[in-house]
Design a protein around this motif. Structure first.
Motif, PDB file in Angstrom:
ATOM      1  N   PRO A 169      -7.897   1.002  -0.945  1.00  0.00           N
ATOM      2  CA  PRO A 169      -7.314   1.526   0.292  1.00  0.00           C
ATOM      3  C   PRO A 169      -5.840   1.165   0.432  1.00  0.00           C
ATOM      4  CG  PRO A 169      -8.399  -0.537   0.758  1.00  0.00           C
ATOM      5  CD  PRO A 169      -8.589  -0.259  -0.722  1.00  0.00           C
ATOM      6  N   CYS A 173      -2.340   3.531   6.489  1.00  0.00           N
ATOM      7  CA  CYS A 173      -3.482   4.453   6.455  1.00  0.00           C
ATOM      8  C   CYS A 173      -3.351   5.672   7.381  1.00  0.00           C
ATOM      9  CB  CYS A 173      -4.776   3.695   6.744  1.00  0.00           C
ATOM     10  SG  CYS A 173      -6.235   4.738   6.561  1.00  0.00           S
ATOM     11  N   MET A 179     -11.757   2.889   3.314  1.00  0.00           N
ATOM     12  CA  MET A 179     -11.277   2.049   4.416  1.00  0.00           C
ATOM     13  C   MET A 179     -12.452   1.314   5.066  1.00  0.00           C
ATOM     14  SD  MET A 179      -8.012   2.131   4.472  1.00  0.00           S
ATOM     15  CE  MET A 179      -7.665   1.317   6.023  1.00  0.00           C
TER      16      MET A 179
END
Length: 178
Positions: A68, A74, A106
């Motif tokens: 991630p 993100c 995630m």
């Protein structure tokens, strides 16, 4: 990234570039992984070479499936992916696949070990991975999993498929077919 995409000459194979990138990313700090994502976004925005563009999206799919970005980056990665899902053809399909993979990664976190080449091929082709779970009586069940599937999820899927009240008694062992 540039060598894999064909933007810089290299004698390495595609799988060699992917292997090197993943080895580096899996042992690096969050800032380095973020830099990888940022470079991929840069290379997949307005790239004049369609071949390089598709390869860039393959790398994004792999990265979103294996490790991630930071919590701070993100939302920006997700926004980029969501915007690109509206594009026609393979770019939109890769963006949609990558967005789903990013959500799962995630949630479950980074992989601890590097994926096998077969798994990378499945990611590139946007396919599930078929696994066979054998039971002591010689029967088996085939399950479809992703790179983010955890053993507890496999156990729960078997519990549901076999209509068991308690799936905690299962143990999973990895083995190779002859």
């Amino acid at each position: 990234i540039n060598s894999y995409m064909g933007l810089r000459k290299s004698s390495k194979s595609d799988s060699g570039h992917i292997d090197k990138l993943l080895r580096f990313a899996l042992k690096s700090c969050e800032d380095i992984r973020d830099e990888i994502f940022l470079q991929l976004i840069k290379q997949t925005n307005n790239n004049p070479s369609n071949e390089a563009l598709v390869k860039g999206w393959k790398l994004i799919s792999i990265c979103c499936s294996i490790f991630p970005p930071s919590d701070q980056l993100c939302p920006y990665i997700a926004s980029h992916l969501f915007t690109k899902t509206k594009e026609a053809g393979s770019i939109g399909q890769f963006a949609e696949f990558s967005l789903k993979a990013l959500d799962r990664t995630m949630e479950y976190g980074q992989r601890r070990i590097q994926p096998l080449n077969m798994e990378i091929e499945r990611i590139i082709n946007r396919e599930y991975i078929n696994i066979k779970v054998y039971f002591l009586d010689g029967t088996f069940r085939t399950l479809l999993i992703t790179s983010q599937t955890r053993a507890v999820q496999i156990r729960d899927a078997l519990k549901k498929a076999l209509r068991l009240n308690y799936g905690e008694s299962f143990s999973l062992f990895e083995m190779e077919e002859p």
